[in-house]
Design a protein around this motif. Structure first.
Motif, PDB file in Angstrom:
ATOM      1  N   GLY A  66      -5.154  -7.615  -3.524  1.00 36.39           N
ATOM      2  CA  GLY A  66      -6.241  -6.885  -2.375  1.00 36.39           C
ATOM      3  C   GLY A  66      -5.938  -5.427  -3.049  1.00 36.39           C
ATOM      4  O   GLY A  66      -6.485  -4.530  -2.049  1.00 36.39           O
ATOM      5  N   LYS A  67      -5.715  -5.382  -3.847  1.00 37.66           N
ATOM      6  CA  LYS A  67      -5.641  -4.072  -4.306  1.00 37.66           C
ATOM      7  C   LYS A  67      -7.785  -2.980  -4.760  1.00 37.66           C
ATOM      8  O   LYS A  67      -7.481  -2.027  -4.022  1.00 37.66           O
TER       9      LYS A  67
ATOM     10  N   LEU B 248      -2.400   2.466  -7.861  1.00 36.15           N
ATOM     11  CA  LEU B 248      -2.333   1.295  -7.299  1.00 36.15           C
ATOM     12  C   LEU B 248      -2.571   0.156  -8.802  1.00 36.15           C
ATOM     13  O   LEU B 248      -3.239   0.197  -9.734  1.00 36.15           O
ATOM     14  N   LEU B 249      -0.602  -0.051  -8.193  1.00 38.25           N
ATOM     15  CA  LEU B 249      -0.514  -1.605  -9.511  1.00 38.25           C
ATOM     16  C   LEU B 249      -0.870  -2.615  -8.345  1.00 38.25           C
ATOM     17  O   LEU B 249       0.073  -2.954  -7.166  1.00 38.25           O
ATOM     18  N   GLY B 250      -0.473  -3.286  -8.804  1.00 38.04           N
ATOM     19  CA  GLY B 250      -0.823  -5.387  -9.129  1.00 38.04           C
ATOM     20  C   GLY B 250      -1.602  -6.104  -9.766  1.00 38.04           C
ATOM     21  O   GLY B 250      -2.129  -6.227 -10.382  1.00 38.04           O
TER      22      GLY B 250
ATOM     23  N   ILE C 122      -5.490   6.191  -7.474  1.00 37.26           N
ATOM     24  CA  ILE C 122      -6.355   5.885  -8.952  1.00 37.26           C
ATOM     25  C   ILE C 122      -5.798   4.087  -9.086  1.00 37.26           C
ATOM     26  O   ILE C 122      -4.943   3.835  -8.594  1.00 37.26           O
ATOM     27  N   ASP C 123      -7.093   3.731  -8.600  1.00 34.77           N
ATOM     28  CA  ASP C 123      -7.544   2.217  -8.968  1.00 34.77           C
ATOM     29  C   ASP C 123      -7.034   1.524 -10.423  1.00 34.77           C
ATOM     30  O   ASP C 123      -7.440   2.175 -11.147  1.00 34.77           O
TER      31      ASP C 123
ATOM     32  N   THR D  66     -11.633  -5.214 -11.257  1.00 33.20           N
ATOM     33  CA  THR D  66     -11.487  -4.425 -11.607  1.00 33.20           C
ATOM     34  C   THR D  66     -11.482  -4.086 -12.596  1.00 33.20           C
ATOM     35  O   THR D  66     -11.171  -4.767 -13.720  1.00 33.20           O
ATOM     36  N   THR D  67     -12.573  -3.292 -13.369  1.00 29.04           N
ATOM     37  CA  THR D  67     -12.909  -3.282 -15.242  1.00 29.04           C
ATOM     38  C   THR D  67     -12.454  -1.812 -15.365  1.00 29.04           C
ATOM     39  O   THR D  67     -13.125  -2.108 -16.579  1.00 29.04           O
ATOM     40  N   ALA D  68     -12.902  -1.229 -14.748  1.00 27.89           N
ATOM     41  CA  ALA D  68     -12.412   0.725 -14.932  1.00 27.89           C
ATOM     42  C   ALA D  68     -11.976   1.197 -14.009  1.00 27.89           C
ATOM     43  O   ALA D  68     -11.585   0.482 -12.746  1.00 27.89           O
ATOM     44  N   ARG D  69     -11.572   2.411 -14.817  1.00 29.84           N
ATOM     45  CA  ARG D  69     -10.587   3.428 -13.836  1.00 29.84           C
ATOM     46  C   ARG D  69     -11.461   4.209 -13.013  1.00 29.84           C
ATOM     47  O   ARG D  69     -11.752   5.251 -14.100  1.00 29.84           O
ATOM     48  N   HIS D  70     -10.526   4.653 -11.817  1.00 33.07           N
ATOM     49  CA  HIS D  70     -11.446   5.514 -11.185  1.00 33.07           C
ATOM     50  C   HIS D  70     -10.093   6.023 -10.653  1.00 33.07           C
ATOM     51  O   HIS D  70      -9.481   6.153  -9.893  1.00 33.07           O
TER      52      HIS D  70
END
Length: 355
Positions: free
Chosen positions: A206-207, A199-201, A251-252, A236-240
């Motif tokens: 609204g991600k 997911l990118l933006g 993946i966010d 969002t501060t960390a990627r999962h």
């Protein structure tokens, strides 16, 4: 390789590069989360905490270190794992670091498709969308455009048609992250099992809401839109990397106010647009820059109205940015070569004078 790792995208590409490490007694796993120095990887035995080996951090550039989506080799140590190396990537989503730096930042690795999210309330911006598309194609990843918050506008199809008019050959979806039935309809078609999607933006599109709705969890905190400047807040501060109920992976990533372009050094400066690529073959000169040369098919298409002026103007802007990035990279290499030459001269002088 175990069926568990196969479910997470393990394939022949990684198997081929893993053979050497397997003979050294190392195991393989995929990075599913990074929070500061703490990594989580999925292994044959399930998820495990992991740290980077000192030799790895000292021998790699920042962009080469493990990112979410990477396949790594590790050795178990007590109740965690020590990551020894990163298997060669199939691809990676990257951007130029914000500011004047010419370094690239890898956002996620080994991606099958990127979901570029734009909100139809205040975030909708065709120029920004082209920037994302240019970089995603540059990274050799298939884009899917998702226009979120369709419930906040009177006629969302108008926005979808504007995106289609840009001429990119990729899906353009309308959605509402709060409508679970609608999400189920398009995700069952576009998000395939054992495939990885990112997911990118920008912030506030609204991600996080979309991520939580698709995953069925509340991993990412949902934020609001600032009442001061109508811009989204970073939530969002960390990627999962999360396995979705249908077996696909998502993946966010944190919202990005800047999405600077990079280039592949082997490919050089190039603009990825189906119509411009087709027209370029008809230009009089093979090295046509599509700016002022006679016999330019791209300029002719703009004048005739068959190529969007929006696409062409953004093309000029993004091409200049890529040339600037290329020049910065070349200057960095020149400085490194000079430094290396100077270091050799100093070492030779030290040996000669024995100090």
């Amino acid at each position: 390789m175990s069926s568990l790792l196969s479910q997470y995208g393990w394939n022949s590409h990684f198997e081929q590069h893993y053979t050497h490490f397997f003979n050294q007694g190392l195991e393989a796993g995929r990075v599913t989360a990074i929070n500061g120095f703490n990594h989580t990887i999925i292994t044959n035995n399930g998820p495990s905490a992991a740290l980077l080996a000192g030799t790895l951090t000292n021998s790699k550039e920042t962009w080469e270190l493990p990112k979410v989506g990477d396949w790594v080799v590790f050795k178990p140590y007590d109740d965690q794992c020590i990551i020894i190396d990163v298997l060669p990537r199939q691809n990676a989503i990257s951007r130029k670091l914000p500011g004047k730096s010419s370094q690239q930042q890898v956002i996620a690795a080994n991606i099958d498709a990127a979901l570029i999210i734009q909100g139809l309330d205040r975030d909708f911006n065709l120029q920004r969308l082209q920037r994302y598309l240019q970089q995603i194609y540059q990274c050799r990843i298939q884009p899917v455009i998702v226009l979120n918050k369709q419930d906040l506008v009177d006629d969302p199809e108008v926005y979808r048609q504007q995106v289609l008019a840009l001429g990119y050959n990729c899906p353009v979806l309308l959605t509402n992250a709060l409508d679970h039935q609608q999400l189920s309809d398009w995700t069952s078609h576009y998000l395939q099992p054992r495939k990885t999607f990112a997911l990118l933006g920008s912030s506030g599109v609204g991600k996080s809401t979309l991520f939580n709705a698709l995953s069925g969890t509340d991993i990412q905190k949902e934020g609001s839109v600032s009442t001061f400047n109508s811009k989204g807040k970073h939530t969002t501060t960390a990627r999962h990397l999360v396995m979705l109920p249908n077996g696909s992976m998502l993946i966010d990533s944190p919202g990005m106010r800047e999405f600077g372009l990079t280039i592949d050094e082997d490919e050089g400066v190039n603009f990825h647009h189906p119509q411009i690529e087709e027209l370029s073959a008809k230009c009089r000169f093979r090295d046509c820059t599509h700016q002022q040369e006679p016999g330019c098919a791209v300029i002719a298409a703009v004048e005739e109205g068959t190529l969007s002026t929006t696409v062409y103007r953004n093309y000029l802007k993004l091409i200049r940015e890529q040339y600037h990035y290329q020049a910065s990279i070349m200057e960095k290499k020149r400085m490194e070569q000079q430094f290396g030459k100077l270091s050799k001269q100093i070492n030779a002088l030290r040996k000669k004078r024995k100090y």
